[in-house]
Write an enzyme that holds these catalytic residues in place. Structure first.
Site, PDB file in Angstrom:
ATOM      1  N   ARG A   1     -62.695   6.641  23.477  1.00 14.58           N
ATOM      2  CA  ARG A   1     -62.236   6.546  21.994  1.00 14.58           C
ATOM      3  C   ARG A   1     -61.923   5.211  21.828  1.00 14.58           C
ATOM      4  O   ARG A   1     -60.437   4.664  21.970  1.00 14.58           O
ATOM      5  CB  ARG A   1     -61.632   7.362  21.218  1.00 14.58           C
TER       6      ARG A   1
ATOM      7  N   HIS B   1     -70.244   8.586  16.300  1.00 14.56           N
ATOM      8  CA  HIS B   1     -69.560   9.065  16.804  1.00 14.56           C
ATOM      9  C   HIS B   1     -70.348  10.776  17.198  1.00 14.56           C
ATOM     10  O   HIS B   1     -70.024  11.380  16.418  1.00 14.56           O
ATOM     11  CB  HIS B   1     -68.517   9.735  15.680  1.00 14.56           C
TER      12      HIS B   1
ATOM     13  N   GLN C   1     -69.041  14.547  17.647  1.00 14.78           N
ATOM     14  CA  GLN C   1     -68.658  14.985  15.801  1.00 14.78           C
ATOM     15  C   GLN C   1     -69.889  15.841  15.532  1.00 14.78           C
ATOM     16  O   GLN C   1     -70.496  16.279  15.038  1.00 14.78           O
ATOM     17  CB  GLN C   1     -68.377  13.654  15.076  1.00 14.78           C
TER      18      GLN C   1
ATOM     19  N   ASP D   1     -67.523  11.734   4.385  1.00 16.23           N
ATOM     20  CA  ASP D   1     -66.120  11.145   5.204  1.00 16.23           C
ATOM     21  C   ASP D   1     -65.523  10.310   4.708  1.00 16.23           C
ATOM     22  O   ASP D   1     -65.317   9.994   3.258  1.00 16.23           O
ATOM     23  CB  ASP D   1     -66.773  10.462   6.601  1.00 16.23           C
TER      24      ASP D   1
ATOM     25  N   CYS E   1     -66.501  15.160   8.859  1.00 14.14           N
ATOM     26  CA  CYS E   1     -66.214  15.824   9.795  1.00 14.14           C
ATOM     27  C   CYS E   1     -64.654  16.142  10.396  1.00 14.14           C
ATOM     28  O   CYS E   1     -63.388  16.360  11.617  1.00 14.14           O
ATOM     29  CB  CYS E   1     -66.045  14.005  10.840  1.00 14.14           C
TER      30      CYS E   1
ATOM     31  N   ARG F   1     -66.462  21.792  17.354  1.00 15.54           N
ATOM     32  CA  ARG F   1     -66.258  20.523  18.429  1.00 15.54           C
ATOM     33  C   ARG F   1     -65.556  21.115  20.268  1.00 15.54           C
ATOM     34  O   ARG F   1     -66.052  20.986  20.782  1.00 15.54           O
ATOM     35  CB  ARG F   1     -64.742  19.771  17.661  1.00 15.54           C
TER      36      ARG F   1
HETATM   37  N1   CP Z   1     -63.161  14.314  13.543  1.00 17.66           N
HETATM   38  C1   CP Z   1     -62.127  13.863  14.313  1.00 17.66           C
HETATM   39  O1   CP Z   1     -63.105  13.157  15.215  1.00 17.66           O
HETATM   40  O2   CP Z   1     -61.299  13.859  14.061  1.00 17.66           O
HETATM   41  P1   CP Z   1     -60.178  13.261  15.283  1.00 17.66           P
HETATM   42  O3   CP Z   1     -59.895  11.604  14.658  1.00 17.66           O
HETATM   43  O4   CP Z   1     -58.870  13.967  14.467  1.00 17.66           O
HETATM   44  O5   CP Z   1     -60.830  12.714  16.382  1.00 17.66           O
HETATM   45  N1  NVA Z   2     -64.829   7.352   9.926  1.00 17.62           N
HETATM   46  C1  NVA Z   2     -63.810   7.962  10.357  1.00 17.62           C
HETATM   47  C2  NVA Z   2     -63.776   9.634  11.151  1.00 17.62           C
HETATM   48  C3  NVA Z   2     -62.768   9.496  11.915  1.00 17.62           C
HETATM   49  C4  NVA Z   2     -63.531  10.967  12.873  1.00 17.62           C
HETATM   50  C5  NVA Z   2     -63.187   6.789  11.101  1.00 17.62           C
HETATM   51  O1  NVA Z   2     -63.412   6.299  12.051  1.00 17.62           O
HETATM   52  O2  NVA Z   2     -61.464   6.791  11.216  1.00 17.62           O
END
Ligand code: CP
Ligand code: NVA
Length: 304
Positions: A106, A133, A136, A217, A254, A282
């Site tokens: 990440r 992402h 997801q 989201d 998500c 997931r």
């Molecule tokens: N949806 C998602 O990626 O959640 P997290 O940030 O908890 O990994």
């Molecule tokens: N759009 C959000 C998704 C988290 C899973 C972020 O980037 O924080």
């Protein structure tokens, strides 16, 4: 950038042939049926998991996915590594390639993710950047297949921010041939960025009309703390908006959810909300993505 046969990176949906993505999803469904007797596909293999932001689902699902299929994981935050200090991405990529069999990262800066992938001889999996992402959306499409029996031809509506998750949905619309209507505030529209089968509107009611799937989201993605959210108020998914959708419409998110902001408690309490199935998927999607990526290490899933 398309993947090479040698190194199967999972960086963006548009990098990977459509038929391969569909086979990965088919494998995810198959692995879900074997949740309690998982094939030991990853026996002796290791996954490095690196994070520069918080995570519950991505971290847990990749870790459990690796372990249930017989593999190992090493988890570090970026701050714990030399990567945020003086060490280059190039050296990090070369060194991790000698230790582990794949990297799930990440990393907020998508360009740095791409740079890392150019300096590894092992697969790099995008665990979310500011741009996209993809893992997801694989779980999301798997969930739609379960709930609706198909993806092509469905009307999906997105509400709120033009963010990383939305971009992966938009990429998916062209690949899986569904119609995506994105209801996004005018100031967030991005000139010059177009997607196949995707339409933008500022009218949330219009986007919701007859939709089979409603998705939203957070209005404030990680790293955007302090952002003004007033402009998002018309895009909240609430009972009035759900009432515009198809009678059997489902609601997806998500997660993490900000109750009372992008979606209300009332919507989350209805059977239309499939967010926990989506979160569970997931795990199964991660297993299938890993199985595809780990071909170089001898993993040969039956369906790919
Ligand atoms: N949806 C998602 O990626 O959640 P997290 O940030 O908890 O990994
Ligand atoms: N759009 C959000 C998704 C988290 C899973 C972020 O980037 O924080």
């Amino acid at each position: 950038m398309r993947h090479s046969e040698e190194t199967r990176h999972f960086l963006d949906l548009t990098d990977i042939p459509a038929d391969t993505l569909k086979k990965i999803l088919a494998h995810a469904h198959d692995l879900k049926t074997r949740k309690y007797n998982p094939p030991q596909l990853f026996d002796g293999l290791s996954l490095a998991m690196v994070f520069d932001k918080r995570s519950t689902r991505t971290r847990m699902s990749f870790e459990v996915a690796m372990k249930q299929l017989g593999g190992h994981t090493i988890v570090m935050t970026m701050d714990e590594m030399h990567l945020t200090g003086a060490e280059s991405i190039e050296d990090t990529g070369h060194v991790l390639s000698r230790f582990v069999d794949a990297i799930m990262i990440r990393m907020s800066d998508h360009d740095r993710l791409l740079e890392l992938s150019r300096h590894t001889s092992i697969p790099v999996i995008n665990g979310m950047t500011n741009r996209s992402h993809p893992c997801q959306i694989m779980a999301d499409l798997m969930t739609i297949e379960e709930k609706k029996g198909r993806v092509p031809g469905l009307n999906v509506a997105w509400f709120g921010d033009f963010n990383n998750v939305m971009r992966s949905w938009a990429q998916a619309a062209g690949i899986w041939d569904f119609n995506l209507t994105c209801a996004v505030p005018a100031p967030l529209m991005k000139q010059g960025e177009t997607f196949k089968n995707v339409r933008f509107t500022q009218d949330a009611q219009e986007a919701a009309a007859g939709a089979d799937v409603l998705v939203t989201d957070t209005w404030v993605s990680m790293g955007q703390e302090g952002k003004a959210i007033d402009m998002f108020a018309p895009y909240q998914v609430n009972p009035a908006l759900m009432a515009q959708a198809a009678p059997d419409a489902i609601f997806m998110h998500c997660m993490p959810v900000h109750r009372g902001e992008e979606v209300t408690d009332e919507v989350l309490a209805t059977p239309a909300s499939v967010i926990y199935d989506e979160a569970e998927n997931r795990l199964h999607a991660q297993k299938a993505i890993l199985a595809w990526c780990l071909k170089h290490a001898g993993v040969q899933p039956s369906t790919i």
